[in-house]
Design a protein around this motif. Structure first.
Motif, PDB file in Angstrom:
ATOM      1  N   THR A   1      28.364  14.744  27.321  1.00 26.79           N
ATOM      2  CA  THR A   1      29.651  15.401  27.106  1.00 26.79           C
ATOM      3  C   THR A   1      30.425  14.655  26.029  1.00 26.79           C
ATOM      4  O   THR A   1      30.160  13.480  25.750  1.00 26.79           O
ATOM      5  CB  THR A   1      30.487  15.410  28.400  1.00 26.79           C
ATOM      6  OG1 THR A   1      30.811  14.062  28.750  1.00 26.79           O
ATOM      7  CG2 THR A   1      29.727  16.076  29.533  1.00 26.79           C
ATOM      8  N   GLY A   2      31.415  15.343  25.479  1.00 28.08           N
ATOM      9  CA  GLY A   2      32.221  14.718  24.451  1.00 28.08           C
ATOM     10  C   GLY A   2      32.934  13.486  24.955  1.00 28.08           C
ATOM     11  O   GLY A   2      32.979  12.449  24.277  1.00 28.08           O
ATOM     12  N   ILE A   3      33.483  13.546  26.176  1.00 35.06           N
ATOM     13  CA  ILE A   3      34.270  12.431  26.695  1.00 35.06           C
ATOM     14  C   ILE A   3      33.390  11.263  27.097  1.00 35.06           C
ATOM     15  O   ILE A   3      33.799  10.097  26.998  1.00 35.06           O
ATOM     16  CB  ILE A   3      35.148  12.899  27.889  1.00 35.06           C
ATOM     17  CG1 ILE A   3      36.280  11.903  28.141  1.00 35.06           C
ATOM     18  CG2 ILE A   3      34.333  13.133  29.125  1.00 35.06           C
ATOM     19  CD1 ILE A   3      37.364  11.931  27.123  1.00 35.06           C
ATOM     20  N   ALA A   4      32.161  11.522  27.543  1.00 33.42           N
ATOM     21  CA  ALA A   4      31.299  10.446  28.031  1.00 33.42           C
ATOM     22  C   ALA A   4      30.414   9.861  26.941  1.00 33.42           C
ATOM     23  O   ALA A   4      30.182   8.655  26.898  1.00 33.42           O
ATOM     24  CB  ALA A   4      30.420  10.961  29.173  1.00 33.42           C
ATOM     25  N   ALA A   5      29.922  10.702  26.033  1.00 32.20           N
ATOM     26  CA  ALA A   5      28.958  10.238  25.040  1.00 32.20           C
ATOM     27  C   ALA A   5      29.577   9.947  23.678  1.00 32.20           C
ATOM     28  O   ALA A   5      29.231   8.966  23.026  1.00 32.20           O
ATOM     29  CB  ALA A   5      27.833  11.274  24.883  1.00 32.20           C
ATOM     30  N   ALA A   6      30.498  10.798  23.244  1.00 31.07           N
ATOM     31  CA  ALA A   6      31.026  10.674  21.885  1.00 31.07           C
ATOM     32  C   ALA A   6      32.333   9.899  21.805  1.00 31.07           C
ATOM     33  O   ALA A   6      32.564   9.142  20.858  1.00 31.07           O
ATOM     34  CB  ALA A   6      31.203  12.060  21.268  1.00 31.07           C
ATOM     35  N   ALA A   7      33.235  10.090  22.772  1.00 28.87           N
ATOM     36  CA  ALA A   7      34.552   9.450  22.703  1.00 28.87           C
ATOM     37  C   ALA A   7      34.476   7.922  22.692  1.00 28.87           C
ATOM     38  O   ALA A   7      35.220   7.281  21.939  1.00 28.87           O
ATOM     39  CB  ALA A   7      35.440   9.938  23.845  1.00 28.87           C
ATOM     40  N   PRO A   8      33.623   7.272  23.491  1.00 25.94           N
ATOM     41  CA  PRO A   8      33.548   5.810  23.398  1.00 25.94           C
ATOM     42  C   PRO A   8      33.148   5.328  22.004  1.00 25.94           C
ATOM     43  O   PRO A   8      33.646   4.300  21.542  1.00 25.94           O
ATOM     44  CB  PRO A   8      32.477   5.454  24.441  1.00 25.94           C
ATOM     45  CG  PRO A   8      32.531   6.567  25.435  1.00 25.94           C
ATOM     46  CD  PRO A   8      32.801   7.794  24.618  1.00 25.94           C
ATOM     47  N   VAL A   9      32.276   6.059  21.337  1.00 27.58           N
ATOM     48  CA  VAL A   9      31.912   5.704  19.963  1.00 27.58           C
ATOM     49  C   VAL A   9      33.117   5.876  19.044  1.00 27.58           C
ATOM     50  O   VAL A   9      33.408   5.031  18.185  1.00 27.58           O
ATOM     51  CB  VAL A   9      30.734   6.576  19.469  1.00 27.58           C
ATOM     52  CG1 VAL A   9      30.346   6.198  18.044  1.00 27.58           C
ATOM     53  CG2 VAL A   9      29.538   6.432  20.400  1.00 27.58           C
ATOM     54  N   LEU A  10      33.834   6.987  19.240  1.00 30.38           N
ATOM     55  CA  LEU A  10      35.013   7.263  18.416  1.00 30.38           C
ATOM     56  C   LEU A  10      36.015   6.113  18.472  1.00 30.38           C
ATOM     57  O   LEU A  10      36.495   5.633  17.437  1.00 30.38           O
ATOM     58  CB  LEU A  10      35.679   8.558  18.901  1.00 30.38           C
ATOM     59  CG  LEU A  10      37.036   8.887  18.279  1.00 30.38           C
ATOM     60  CD1 LEU A  10      36.885   9.278  16.822  1.00 30.38           C
ATOM     61  CD2 LEU A  10      37.726  10.003  19.060  1.00 30.38           C
ATOM     62  N   PHE A  11      36.314   5.636  19.659  1.00 33.20           N
ATOM     63  CA  PHE A  11      37.336   4.612  19.783  1.00 33.20           C
ATOM     64  C   PHE A  11      36.845   3.241  19.328  1.00 33.20           C
ATOM     65  O   PHE A  11      37.631   2.436  18.816  1.00 33.20           O
ATOM     66  CB  PHE A  11      37.871   4.576  21.210  1.00 33.20           C
ATOM     67  CG  PHE A  11      38.890   5.638  21.455  1.00 33.20           C
ATOM     68  CD1 PHE A  11      40.212   5.451  21.109  1.00 33.20           C
ATOM     69  CD2 PHE A  11      38.519   6.858  21.996  1.00 33.20           C
ATOM     70  CE1 PHE A  11      41.154   6.443  21.307  1.00 33.20           C
ATOM     71  CE2 PHE A  11      39.445   7.861  22.192  1.00 33.20           C
ATOM     72  CZ  PHE A  11      40.772   7.652  21.848  1.00 33.20           C
ATOM     73  N   ASP A  12      35.572   2.965  19.481  1.00 32.25           N
ATOM     74  CA  ASP A  12      35.042   1.714  18.937  1.00 32.25           C
ATOM     75  C   ASP A  12      35.094   1.731  17.409  1.00 32.25           C
ATOM     76  O   ASP A  12      35.398   0.717  16.776  1.00 32.25           O
ATOM     77  CB  ASP A  12      33.609   1.493  19.418  1.00 32.25           C
ATOM     78  CG  ASP A  12      33.562   0.921  20.828  1.00 32.25           C
ATOM     79  OD1 ASP A  12      34.639   0.590  21.378  1.00 32.25           O
ATOM     80  OD2 ASP A  12      32.457   0.797  21.390  1.00 32.25           O
ATOM     81  N   VAL A  13      34.785   2.867  16.825  1.00 32.10           N
ATOM     82  CA  VAL A  13      34.857   2.985  15.369  1.00 32.10           C
ATOM     83  C   VAL A  13      36.317   2.891  14.904  1.00 32.10           C
ATOM     84  O   VAL A  13      36.637   2.214  13.926  1.00 32.10           O
ATOM     85  CB  VAL A  13      34.227   4.310  14.901  1.00 32.10           C
ATOM     86  CG1 VAL A  13      34.511   4.561  13.424  1.00 32.10           C
ATOM     87  CG2 VAL A  13      32.721   4.294  15.147  1.00 32.10           C
ATOM     88  N   ALA A  14      37.216   3.568  15.622  1.00 30.87           N
ATOM     89  CA  ALA A  14      38.632   3.541  15.237  1.00 30.87           C
ATOM     90  C   ALA A  14      39.191   2.128  15.273  1.00 30.87           C
ATOM     91  O   ALA A  14      40.073   1.782  14.477  1.00 30.87           O
ATOM     92  CB  ALA A  14      39.427   4.458  16.161  1.00 30.87           C
TER      93      ALA A  14
END
Length: 780
Positions: free
Chosen positions: A561-574
């Protein structure tokens, strides 16, 4: 970057001085020399350096500082980089000291060098020295191994002089550096520098520059991998010559002599392979310049490798990330898939450029468009109930319903049902047109093909264009110009961004949430049907980040899911990016403070006594629906019973302002809103004058397909209804035939076997309240 005083001296100036001296010569000599000059003049007119080499080039990608990111072998199997813009001074000094010490003083051939070579060869009885200048060697390279005959030698001589006249010394040096062989399939200084020393030419040491100056002299006989002792002697002799000529000092000489020769060739950098492939797909092989920030590209690479370890445990094999500059859309980071170190399946696929189901990642654009069109305020209630529309049965991710939910919450929680209703009101074809206007290139089928599923992933997008569109969306907030050239106004974009900026999202099925309030970012996730694609997009005034997670072969996984798989990557990159000290300024000239109903968030109706202020696009207050939920009800004086207008005339009554949702919305709304007051019961003997119950299934005018199981039996069809009064009894009828009764609060009834065709389902309670649905029954 040239280390001689006569760098770039035009030979034609020298030649013009010769013409002046012709006048003092005898006429036969002048005739011969004039003929030669005419021939050279014709050469100068028709002979061009670009005609020398037509070899295919290696595609090369460089970062924003001009450093190598990735490269590929040329079409002929050679590593041949495009010609350089400049040549390092160290290499020029080493090359000329070794190959052509009078390079800046001869017109293409060096009589002294030719005489010296002839004497040396006669004394040795064999060829031990050549008299060719660097220019003649360049011509020889361009002739591709022509036989070394006297005619060819004269041809090379003529061409060398012509090249000196037409090109000049700088161009000749660059052409030589680009086309000299350096052993194996390595051609040109830049490819050799990376292949042997893993650095750009400008970072070569004196020993390394000397090594590469020697290598083209006889790469097949004396090389870095064969006859290393002989090669080392040659290199050290050249370093000594440079010292004796005063090109380097004693310390530099000692350090250079101490440097070992390289062992095996080094692998070339390959930090952005998918971006290079994408650029090659749209252009001929060449040197591509990008805005990639190498340190950031590398840091994101490490994040992807770390998250791959987490996701691969759930057989989620692929990740892609792209970062853009918000104001310009420039690409600062491009990872089309996982880095090679991850050794993931299907990692050659560029998932930045691959069309995948959008999930709910498009909802912010519909939210902004609905605000702009006056369909709602950010706090307006939207329906969130079981829904069937033309056979389409959307569900929220958790398959729960809120009854009615504020629009901003629906966006933050990415609820599907409210956005289906919003799209229905806005129009599918209209929204599809909007998507094209803001920059999406997909969605090329008809609006009927996508239907209301368009907002839930019925169409496909790429991460490349998704971040491009989000950058354009966000950059509008930083522009003072009017927005006639963009379909969404700054006011609606700012209000949408304000909703997306909230970081205290509810925790989801993944158990993950982000609590770092120092990071200000508007963000949205999305998940495609079947758990095949996980999206996350975040933007700030400075940057736009896009993340995709999934499997390149398309198979889904639970938890993808977006919240489980993609969002953690998003915030680490940010977290890698500079802190955003400033946020988007509100476009005050396009916004206004309006009063809305406190309970419904709609434009206040006449019975909305409690109101609050919200920010809204200017001039849209009257376009937003007036609140239909606040009603004046007639009750007994103690509000214990509801009194219809035609009943209880003998009873002392009062008028009460009541917030009343439709039965189906109320059924789900009350579960999450304990302050909601249900209607008091009807006074015994009175007949209701407003809706007390509703049919959940089937919807009006639906076509119900009743499948047959593997044993040939009809699968049951379950009717469902709800009633405001939890103790009410409902009597069920199908085509005027009584079926039975229910009294459970939430009422369900299994339809008996019926013939295909049109039917009418009718429900009546003990007070005479009724509701009916017409439907068509079909067999599968």
């Amino acid at each position: 970057m040239v280390g001689a005083a006569m760098k770039g001296r035009p030979v034609k100036v020298w030649w013009q001085s010769v013409i002046v001296h012709l006048r003092g010569l005898s006429w036969p000599v002048r005739l011969v020399l004039t003929a030669i000059l005419v021939m050279l003049l014709i050469t100068w007119v028709f002979y061009r350096p670009a005609d020398l080499f037509h070899d295919p080039l290696s595609p090369v990608l460089k970062d924003n500082a001009g450093q190598l990111l990735s490269a590929r072998i040329a079409a002929d199997g050679q590593r041949r980089f495009p010609p350089p813009d400049s040549i390092p001074e160290k290499y020029i000094r080493a090359l000329l000291a070794f190959e052509d010490k009078r390079f800046y003083y001869h017109p293409g051939f060096d009589p002294l060098a030719a005489l010296r070579a002839s004497v040396s060869n006669l004394r040795a009885g064999k060829v031990v020295s050549g008299g060719s200048t660097l220019t003649m060697q360049l011509i020889r390279l361009s002739r591709k191994g022509k036989a070394r005959t006297l005619t060819e030698k004269l041809n090379e001589l003529w061409r060398a002089i012509a090249l000196e006249i037409t090109a000049g010394k700088d161009v000749i040096l660059k052409m030589y550096a680009a086309n000299a062989p350096f052993g194996g399939n390595v051609v040109g200084l830049e490819a050799a520098s990376w292949r042997w020393f893993a650095c750009a030419p400008e970072y070569l040491s004196w020993a390394e520059a000397a090594t590469l100056a020697i290598l083209p002299n006889a790469p097949s006989m004396i090389s870095l991998q064969r006859n290393r002792d002989a090669f080392l002697l040659k290199r050290n002799a050249l370093i000594k010559k440079l010292f004796e000529k005063g090109e380097i000092d004693r310390l530099t000489y000692d350090l250079a002599i101490a440097e070992p020769l390289p062992d095996l060739p080094k692998p070339l950098p390959d930090k952005a392979p998918h971006l290079l492939s994408f650029l090659r797909s749209n252009s001929a092989d060449q040197e591509f310049h990008s805005d990639i920030e190498p340190a950031l590209q590398e840091a994101v690479s490490n994040i992807l490798i770390r998250h791959h370890k987490r996701l691969s445990a759930n057989v989620i094999n692929n990740l892609a990330v792209i970062i853009r500059e918000t104001a310009t859309g420039k690409i600062l980071v491009y990872h089309g898939n996982l880095p090679a170190e991850a050794e993931a399946a299907e990692m050659h696929n560029d998932m930045v450029q691959t069309y995948r189901s959008s999930g709910s990642i498009l909802k912010p654009f519909l939210f902004a468009a609905a605000l702009q069109e006056g369909l709602m305020h950010p706090v307006s209630l939207l329906p969130d109930v079981p829904t069937w529309i033309s056979g389409f049965n959307p569900k929220n991710f958790d398959e729960n319903y809120a009854g009615a939910v504020p629009a901003g919450q629906a966006l933050q929680r990415s609820l599907n049902v409210p956005f289906v209703y919003l799209l229905k009101n806005y129009g599918v074809a209209r929204f599809q047109h909007l998507l094209h206007e803001i920059g999406f290139k997909g969605f090329q089928k008809t609006a009927n093909h996508y239907g209301l599923s368009l907002i839930l992933g019925g169409g496909e997008v790429t991460l490349f264009e998704l971040t491009e569109v989000y950058a354009r969306f966000a950059s509008r907030l930083g522009q003072e110009s009017k927005s006639e050239d963009y379909p969404l106004q700054q006011s609606s974009i700012w209000l949408t961004t304000d909703v997306l900026r909230s970081l205290n999202r509810p925790e989801t099925e993944s158990g993950w949430s982000y609590h770092d309030n120092s990071l200000r970012m508007a963000w949205k996730t999305g998940t495609s049907f079947g758990f095949r694609d996980a999206w996350a997009v975040g933007y700030t005034p400075g940057y736009v980040i896009g993340v995709w997670a999934g499997n390149a072969d398309g198979h889904g996984r639970p938890g993808l899911t977006g919240i489980a798989a993609a969002a953690p990557v998003l915030f680490d990159v940010a977290a890698l990016l500079p802190e955003q000290k400033n946020w988007f300024d509100p476009p005050l000239s396009q916004l206004e403070t309006v009063m809305v109903c406190s309970r419904s968030g709609l434009t206040p109706g006449e019975n909305c006594t409690e109101q609050k202020t919200v920010m809204s696009p200017a001039g849209k207050l009257q376009e937003v629906q007036r609140c239909p939920y606040h009603q004046l009800l007639r009750t007994t004086e103690d509000t214990a019973f509801l009194l219809p207008s035609d009943c209880g005339q003998e009873v002392k009554a009062r008028m009460v302002n009541w917030f009343l949702l439709p039965p189906l919305m109320e059924y789900y709304y009350i579960r999450q809103n304990s302050g909601y007051q249900t209607l008091p019961p009807l006074k015994p003997g009175c007949r209701a004058e407003r809706q007390w119950m509703d049919v959940v299934y089937p919807p009006q005018q639906a076509t119900i397909y009743q499948p047959v199981d593997y044993e040939g039996r009809l699968n049951p069809v379950v009717f469902e209804a709800i009633h405001r009064d939890q103790s009410a009894v409902i009597y069920w009828h199908l085509d005027n035939s009584f079926l039975g009764l229910t009294k459970d609060g939430r009422h369900q009834f299994v339809m008996p076997e019926a013939a295909p065709g049109q039917h009418v389902l009718s429900l009546v309670d003990e007070h005479g309240n009724s509701v009916s649905r017409s439907f068509k029954l079909a067999r599968k």
